[in-house]
Design a protein around this motif. Structure first.
Motif, short mmCIF file in Angstrom:
data_model
loop_
_atom_site.label_atom_id
_atom_site.label_comp_id
_atom_site.label_asym_id
_atom_site.label_seq_id
_atom_site.Cartn_x
_atom_site.Cartn_y
_atom_site.Cartn_z
N MET A 164 0.84 -1.18 0.00
CA MET A 164 0.00 0.00 0.00
C MET A 164 0.89 1.25 0.00
O MET A 164 2.02 1.22 0.47
N LYS A 165 0.34 2.35 -0.53
CA LYS A 165 1.11 3.57 -0.69
C LYS A 165 0.90 4.51 0.49
O LYS A 165 -0.12 4.44 1.17
N PRO A 166 1.86 5.41 0.75
CA PRO A 166 1.65 6.43 1.78
C PRO A 166 0.39 7.25 1.48
O PRO A 166 0.03 7.47 0.32
N ARG A 167 -0.29 7.68 2.56
CA ARG A 167 -1.52 8.48 2.52
C ARG A 167 -2.75 7.68 2.15
O ARG A 167 -3.86 8.21 2.13
N GLU A 168 -2.60 6.38 1.83
CA GLU A 168 -3.79 5.57 1.64
C GLU A 168 -4.45 5.32 2.99
O GLU A 168 -3.79 5.22 4.02
N THR A 169 -5.76 5.22 2.97
CA THR A 169 -6.52 4.99 4.19
C THR A 169 -6.61 3.50 4.46
O THR A 169 -7.05 2.73 3.61
N VAL A 170 -6.19 3.09 5.65
CA VAL A 170 -6.14 1.67 6.01
C VAL A 170 -6.96 1.43 7.27
O VAL A 170 -6.73 2.08 8.30
N VAL A 171 -7.90 0.50 7.19
CA VAL A 171 -8.71 0.11 8.34
C VAL A 171 -8.01 -1.01 9.08
O VAL A 171 -7.74 -2.07 8.50
N VAL A 172 -7.66 -0.78 10.33
CA VAL A 172 -7.10 -1.84 11.17
C VAL A 172 -8.27 -2.44 11.94
O VAL A 172 -8.76 -1.88 12.91
N HIS A 173 -8.73 -3.58 11.45
CA HIS A 173 -9.95 -4.21 11.97
C HIS A 173 -9.59 -5.18 13.09
O HIS A 173 -8.99 -6.22 12.86
N GLY A 174 -9.98 -4.82 14.32
CA GLY A 174 -9.71 -5.69 15.45
C GLY A 174 -9.53 -4.88 16.71
O GLY A 174 -9.39 -3.65 16.68
N ASP A 175 -9.55 -5.55 17.85
CA ASP A 175 -9.34 -4.90 19.13
C ASP A 175 -7.85 -4.93 19.46
O ASP A 175 -7.03 -5.32 18.63
N TYR A 176 -7.50 -4.56 20.69
CA TYR A 176 -6.10 -4.57 21.09
C TYR A 176 -5.48 -5.95 20.92
O TYR A 176 -6.03 -6.95 21.37
N SER A 177 -4.34 -5.98 20.26
CA SER A 177 -3.53 -7.18 20.12
C SER A 177 -2.15 -6.72 19.70
O SER A 177 -1.96 -5.56 19.30
N LEU A 178 -1.17 -7.61 19.76
CA LEU A 178 0.17 -7.25 19.29
C LEU A 178 0.14 -6.87 17.82
O LEU A 178 0.82 -5.94 17.39
N ASP A 179 -0.67 -7.60 17.03
CA ASP A 179 -0.76 -7.31 15.60
C ASP A 179 -1.36 -5.93 15.34
O ASP A 179 -0.86 -5.16 14.51
N SER A 180 -2.46 -5.60 16.04
CA SER A 180 -3.13 -4.33 15.78
C SER A 180 -2.28 -3.15 16.23
O SER A 180 -2.21 -2.12 15.54
N VAL A 181 -1.61 -3.27 17.37
CA VAL A 181 -0.74 -2.19 17.85
C VAL A 181 0.45 -2.01 16.91
O VAL A 181 0.83 -0.89 16.55
N ALA A 182 1.04 -3.13 16.48
CA ALA A 182 2.17 -3.06 15.53
C ALA A 182 1.72 -2.44 14.21
O ALA A 182 2.45 -1.63 13.61
N ALA A 183 0.52 -2.80 13.74
CA ALA A 183 0.01 -2.25 12.49
C ALA A 183 -0.20 -0.74 12.61
O ALA A 183 0.11 0.03 11.68
N LEU A 184 -0.74 -0.29 13.76
CA LEU A 184 -0.97 1.14 13.98
C LEU A 184 0.32 1.93 13.83
O LEU A 184 0.37 2.93 13.10
N PHE A 185 1.39 1.48 14.48
CA PHE A 185 2.64 2.23 14.43
C PHE A 185 3.37 2.04 13.10
O PHE A 185 4.05 2.96 12.64
N ALA A 186 3.25 0.87 12.47
CA ALA A 186 3.87 0.67 11.16
C ALA A 186 3.23 1.59 10.12
O ALA A 186 3.93 2.19 9.28
N LEU A 187 1.91 1.74 10.19
CA LEU A 187 1.22 2.63 9.25
C LEU A 187 1.53 4.09 9.55
O LEU A 187 1.59 4.92 8.64
N PHE A 188 1.74 4.42 10.81
CA PHE A 188 2.18 5.77 11.17
C PHE A 188 3.53 6.07 10.54
O PHE A 188 3.73 7.14 9.94
N LEU A 189 4.46 5.14 10.65
CA LEU A 189 5.79 5.35 10.07
C LEU A 189 5.73 5.36 8.54
O LEU A 189 6.54 6.04 7.89
N ASP A 190 4.77 4.64 7.96
CA ASP A 190 4.64 4.58 6.50
C ASP A 190 3.85 5.75 5.95
O ASP A 190 3.61 5.84 4.75
N ARG A 191 3.38 6.65 6.86
CA ARG A 191 2.65 7.87 6.48
C ARG A 191 1.27 7.56 5.89
O ARG A 191 0.84 8.15 4.91
N ASN A 192 0.57 6.61 6.51
CA ASN A 192 -0.78 6.29 6.08
C ASN A 192 -1.81 6.96 6.98
O ASN A 192 -1.48 7.55 8.01
#
Length: 368
Positions: free
Chosen positions: A1-29
């Motif tokens: 996926m490209k920077p600035r694309e909108t990404v839905v992180v579907h799920g509650d708190y988990s290691l995957d969802s928290v990691a996805a949140l910060f990875a997408l932050f660093l990727d400028r999404n």
């Protein structure tokens, strides 16, 4: 996926969802945390963001494009080789997407959804860079013993995001519950020696009603922050009696304004029902703003001494009986002071003569 694309992180708190949140932050999404993803939610996101990418499993994503076979492809609504998610939607034409208001092409965004009066959720866009930056500015020096903070509030709630950022940016440990039952939460407090518990008045009441504070050792707690709803005087007295050595702090915030900085008259902080949009908030419903750009939260407040404000309840919850107005929380607080009442809920019903009548459902105190 490209920077600035909108990404839905579907799920509650988990290691995957928290990691996805910060990875997408660093990727400028632009990140949209969603615990429960429905067709209505996806339609709303596509309407405001043009296209949303739904990610519900590690390494698997789905773009909101129209299928050549329509909403029901040959393999049925959920083909075996694709994750289960709502059918894709047509990107609308017309005004530019809400996410374009980020301005800086290198900015990362956060979209939160709040309930709307028409049934469709409202979309609020925040600058994730500003949210993280504000936390970094206020970050205290790291403690020798890192804080263990329990993530009780929801992953897609402004309070939950605030708790997560606050915890990780001070080098603390975020404890992620598998379930949010009072028994599970109290067991985690005992097991991990939790110091800070962000929660709500209702949840504190459930802990005390179920006697979970007696069956688990909660002596490690040093601070309980509570918000998302008003705290009745009766419940506050019971919380203080149950947790005598714990500092209590009331927080105030909305999806549009973020978490406000409050000051406390005693050990409990009271905040205003009117607030300016958060410095991170970029896109919200302008109909909710006054002419001088203050946000209408819909809360009713009472002014106390020295300018402090006490939140009494929501304006839409007021019961009007022939011109006499009552907030459910006021009567619930009185009833909960009786040793005969374990729990109660007060609500209004239409009445042909007085406009509304007051109704109460109660649970009698059982013998223990």
């Amino acid at each position: 996926m490209k920077p600035r694309e909108t990404v839905v992180v579907h799920g509650d708190y988990s290691l995957d969802s928290v990691a996805a949140l910060f990875a997408l932050f660093l990727d400028r999404n632009v990140v949209v945390p969603v615990v429960t993803l429905t067709d209505t939610t996806l339609d709303t996101l596509v309407e405001h963001c043009r296209r949303a990418i739904s990610s519900g499993r590690p390494g698997r994503v789905r773009r909101s494009r129209t299928s050549p076979h329509g909403p029901n492809p040959p393999h049925g609504p959920n083909p075996p080789d694709r994750p289960s998610s709502p059918a894709p939607r047509n990107p609308p034409t017309g005004p530019r997407p809400c996410t374009a208001r980020l301005g800086d092409p290198d900015a990362a965004g956060l979209v939160l959804l709040s309930s709307g009066s028409t049934g469709a959720p409202k979309v609020i866009l925040h600058s994730l860079d500003v949210l993280v930056g504000e936390k970094l500015k206020k970050r205290p020096r790291r403690r020798e013993n890192a804080l263990n903070i329990l993530m009780v509030l929801m992953f897609d709630h402004i309070g939950g995001i605030n708790s997560l950022l606050s915890t990780l940016l001070v080098g603390g440990t975020a404890v992620l519950p598998r379930q949010r039952t009072p028994d599970e939460i109290c067991a985690l407090i005992e097991r991990h020696r939790i110091l800070v518990l962000p929660t709500s008045p209702t949840y504190l009441n459930l802990i005390m009603v179920g006697d979970y504070h007696r069956t688990h050792d909660l002596s490690s707690l040093r601070l309980i922050t509570y918000g998302t709803e008003p705290m009745s005087e009766e419940l506050l007295l019971r919380v203080r009696k149950t947790f005598p050595g714990v500092r209590l702090l009331q927080t105030f915030g909305t999806s549009e304004t973020g978490i406000a900085t409050t000051t406390s008259e005693s050990s409990t902080a009271n905040s205003s029902s009117g607030a300016g949009p958060s410095s991170s908030a970029i896109c919200y419903d302008d109909d909710s703003l006054t002419e001088d750009r203050w946000f209408r939260t819909g809360d009713l407040v009472e002014e106390a001494a020295h300018g402090y404000l006490r939140i009494k309840g929501r304006a839409k919850e007021v019961i009007n009986v022939g011109g006499e107005k009552l907030l459910p929380l006021e009567l619930e607080s009185v009833l909960m002071g009786s040793p005969l009442v374990e729990d109660c809920v007060v609500y209004g019903r239409p009445n042909a003569i007085t406009g509304q009548s007051v109704c109460v459902d109660t649970i009698a105190m059982s013998d223990r």
